[in-house]
Each structure stands twice: as C-alpha cells, then as structure tokens.
Design a protein around this motif. Structure first.
Motif, PDB file in Angstrom:
ATOM      1  N   GLY A 358       0.833  -1.194   0.000  1.00 24.38           N
ATOM      2  CA  GLY A 358       0.000   0.000   0.000  1.00 24.38           C
ATOM      3  C   GLY A 358       0.866   1.242   0.000  1.00 24.38           C
ATOM      4  O   GLY A 358       1.862   1.331  -0.733  1.00 24.38           O
ATOM      5  N   LEU A 359       0.513   2.195   0.853  1.00 24.99           N
ATOM      6  CA  LEU A 359       1.302   3.425   0.961  1.00 24.99           C
ATOM      7  C   LEU A 359       2.145   3.435   2.229  1.00 24.99           C
ATOM      8  O   LEU A 359       2.372   4.484   2.826  1.00 24.99           O
ATOM      9  N   LEU A 360       2.624   2.258   2.626  1.00 23.35           N
ATOM     10  CA  LEU A 360       3.648   2.137   3.656  1.00 23.35           C
ATOM     11  C   LEU A 360       4.866   1.518   2.986  1.00 23.35           C
ATOM     12  O   LEU A 360       4.916   0.309   2.744  1.00 23.35           O
ATOM     13  N   ASN A 361       5.840   2.352   2.653  1.00 24.25           N
ATOM     14  CA  ASN A 361       6.981   1.914   1.864  1.00 24.25           C
ATOM     15  C   ASN A 361       8.281   2.485   2.421  1.00 24.25           C
ATOM     16  O   ASN A 361       8.272   3.435   3.206  1.00 24.25           O
ATOM     17  N   ALA A 362       9.365   1.886   1.999  1.00 20.88           N
ATOM     18  CA  ALA A 362      10.683   2.384   2.391  1.00 20.88           C
ATOM     19  C   ALA A 362      11.676   2.084   1.289  1.00 20.88           C
ATOM     20  O   ALA A 362      11.542   1.093   0.560  1.00 20.88           O
ATOM     21  N   ILE A 363      12.666   2.944   1.177  1.00 19.30           N
ATOM     22  CA  ILE A 363      13.809   2.664   0.317  1.00 19.30           C
ATOM     23  C   ILE A 363      15.028   2.469   1.205  1.00 19.30           C
ATOM     24  O   ILE A 363      15.159   3.118   2.240  1.00 19.30           O
TER      25      ILE A 363
END
Length: 425
Positions: A358-363
């Motif tokens: 969803g809109l819980l992301n990390a790089i």
C-alpha cells in the motif's frame, strides 16, 4: 515571547531545545498548518507530508468531516470519565465492532496503552481460560519490533537505545526472530504461552514485510496451541497497506482488491493512530466476547479512554476511510510508487531496494546504518518540498496521507528522483 504566532522557525526550535526533554531528534522544520497531503512551516513554505505522523494522518491533515465532528461535540460534552455512561461511547463501540468484525472493544488513548491493554488481557485470559499456572504466563514477541515505549513494552525490545538504563524489565516475554515460522513453532512448545504479539509489517524496523505465508502460518500455529494471536496494527491498520487491516481479517473490508475471504482474523486486534485521523489520541483493543469477558470492573481503565470527543472523532475518521475508498487508493498508489522506485534503482547506485505494501513503503540507501546519508537525503528532500524521515540509519520511510491523488504522487516521485540523483553525482 507570549505570542506564538510571531515565532520564527529558529525561535520555536530554540524553545524546545531549552525547555523540552531531548527525547526526539526532529528534522529541522517547524510546521504550523496542515491540509490534506500538505503542511506549511511558520514562514509559509509548503511541503508534501510523506510521513503522515507515522501513519496517524491517513485521512489527510484536518479532514473537514473529522474536524466538524470534533467541533460539534466539543460544544456539548468532552469528558465524563467512565464513572458515568455517556451518550456517544456505546454508539462508537457498536460502529467500530461492526466495522472490524468483533464482539467487543476496549477504548484507550495511545498505541502504547492499547498494546499494554492487550498484554494484560492475554495474561488474564491465560489464567482464567487456558489454565496457565498463576504468574507463569508468557507472551511471544518478535525481534526488532516497535510496540511503544512503556516499561513492559520495552521489555520486549532488543533496541539498546530503547532499553539502556531502564531496567529491571517485565518478565514473561519471549523474543524470537521475525518472519521465522520455525522459531515460533519452537517457542510455542511451552504450554504457558498466552499469546503471540506481532506486527503484520514491522514499520519502525524499516518497513520489513514478511513472507506472504508467514502471518497465516503463524496464526494457524497459535490456533493449534490454544494461544492468542494478537496483531499490533497501530501503524499498519486503517487502510495504510491497501486493505482495511494488513491482516485482512474482515469480510466487509472496503478494499475492492480483497477477495472477500478473511486471511487472518486476530484474536486480539490493536488499533490506534489513524483511528482518529490524527486529530486526537484514540486507540482500541478489539476481541470477541470469549476473550474480552475476562476483563471486569476495576481490572483496567482510563479516565480519558472512551471520552465523547474521541468517540465521535473516531466514528467520523472511520467513515472517511470507508466512504472515500482509502484502502483502494492506497493499494493502487502503492503499486505505482514501488514501480517508480524500481525504475530509480535501475538508474542509481544510491538506492538498493524498495519494499512495502500500500502506501507504507521504504527505500534502503546503499550505505552503512551508521552513515548520515539517509538523513542528508531527507534534509535535501525538505529543501525540495517533501518531508520524510530516516529509520534505522540507512532506511527512508515513505508514508503519505491516503487521500493523495495520482497526480500528487507522481509530483512527489519527481521530487524524490531528482533529489536522489543529485546525491548520486
């Protein structure tokens, strides 16, 4: 300096540094207004908010429906304590239990309070329902978790910064590797285990997403051992991951991408943050009656838990999630964001991978955890009009409000790509 409206950003920072406990290391930006996906600093500069107050502001800043509910209730009744009934709490409990598919709700204020409540509930259930000997109940947790900052919760932490010089710690907590079903199976051999407390995605650990079958298998193992499966969805719940809950434990999930069949329905569901849209501290523990009935008058409580103001705000916040299809929006925009970040990875050596749901992301930045690169990138993002924050040194978490449009997301992608490429020169 009594008139706060006249402060400069530096004056506001200096005041906090002089009079506040130094328990945070904020990005040096002083925010004074928010609307939707945007925030503004004291000097009037506009930013995209790509943290959403750690996923508390899923519905966007100052959503008009939630604020209207707050204002209307504030003019009538704000607090009664639980010494008396009020005319809103029952309505909220009915709405929320139907919304998430449970029999009962225990209202609290913060996420940490809700986790503590769940731990108490699990122990009492173990003694009264499972037959665990007195004071022998154990709760299994996962390494690199983040469930809050209270003494019992940090007793479950392996983060030295969270635990150093705060002992002695609460006994009865067993820590195992996350995303390791064999480790859980081994820990469950202990007949005194009351519950397994787990985050469906470890947010503070750097948006660490487990294997697709991990949560399902963990749930099944708990069921086979008469152990409560307790999901900490304080950060992952309320549509953040593209479903109403990351565990997808509700047949009436508003996400059209959901099959409609529950994947996992936790025995104990822990919610907070976005259950109020970030307007007030509101949290909740949900369970069916066979678990929740062990809590009786005097066992647990909170002066502010279930106050009328919080109840109407929470109802409005959940209605926004449902009526504006925020789970679906998060699902679609999340896929788009990760696709764009994968393109960036092909064009730069600075970003090693992207992960999330969803809109819980990390790089993950291609540098050591003790480097300042991720922090420096976030400082540059701030200058370019986007606010994000590093976690665990070399990881940058991206979690914008779920009301974001495709056009706004692509504008943010352009800012991120531009900033990363400038660093890679």
């Amino acid at each position: 300096m009594a008139v706060l409206e006249h402060l400069t950003s530096q004056q506001a920072i200096d005041l906090e540094n002089k009079y506040g406990a130094q328990n945070y290391h904020p990005l040096p930006v002083v925010l004074s207004r928010g609307e939707g996906v945007y925030v503004w600093d004291i000097e009037g500069k506009k930013y995209y908010d790509f943290l959403s107050a750690y996923s508390a502001v899923n519905q966007g800043h100052c959503h008009p429906k939630i604020i209207e509910a707050l204002k209307n209730q504030a003019e009538n009744l704000t607090l009664t304590s639980r010494a008396f009934y009020n005319d809103v709490l029952g309505k909220y409990e009915e709405f929320a239990t139907n919304f998430f598919g449970y029999d009962r709700l225990l209202p609290m204020n913060t996420g940490a309070e809700a986790v503590e409540t769940a731990m108490k509930l699990a122990r009492k259930w173990a003694y009264e329902k499972k037959g665990v000997p007195a004071n022998q109940a154990k709760i299994i947790v996962c390494q690199n978790n983040f469930h809050g900052r209270t003494i019992s919760i940090i007793s479950a932490s392996n983060d030295p910064i969270a635990t150093e010089n705060f002992g002695p710690f609460t006994p009865g907590i067993v820590s195992i590797r996350y995303n390791d079903i064999n480790a859980l199976q081994e820990a469950l051999k202990d007949e005194n285990v009351a519950a397994f407390l787990v985050e469906p995605i470890q947010g503070e650990a750097g948006v660490y997403v487990p294997d697709d079958n991990y949560i399902r298998e963990a749930f099944d193992l708990c069921k086979s051992k008469n152990v409560l499966f307790m999901a900490d969805e304080v950060q992952t719940g309320i549509a953040r991951t593209g479903r109403l809950l990351a565990t997808c434990g509700n047949c009436s999930c508003p996400d059209k991408n959901c099959s409609g069949t529950p994947d996992v329905k936790p025995d104990v569901l822990i919610l907070g943050k976005a259950i109020s849209g970030g307007v007030l501290p509101v949290s909740a523990v949900l369970a069916n009656s066979d678990v929740m009935e062990v809590i009786r008058p005097g066992n647990h409580g909170s002066t502010f838990g279930g106050n009328p103001l919080s109840c109407v705000v929470a109802i409005a916040a959940l209605e926004v999630v449902r009526d504006e299809n925020l789970a679906e929006n998060a699902f679609e925009l999340g896929q788009l964001f990760r696709e764009e970040m994968e393109k960036l990875i092909e064009e730069t050596n600075l970003v090693r991978l992207v992960r999330g749901k969803g809109l819980l992301n990390a790089i993950v930045i291609n540098d050591s955890e003790d480097s300042s690169t991720a922090w420096d990138i976030c400082m540059a993002l701030k200058e370019n009009g986007l606010l994000a924050k590093p976690t665990h040194g070399n990881i940058i978490r991206f979690a914008p409000p779920l009301v974001m449009t495709k056009e706004e997301l692509m504008d943010c992608v352009d800012i991120i790509v531009k900033t990363i490429k400038e660093f890679d020169k």
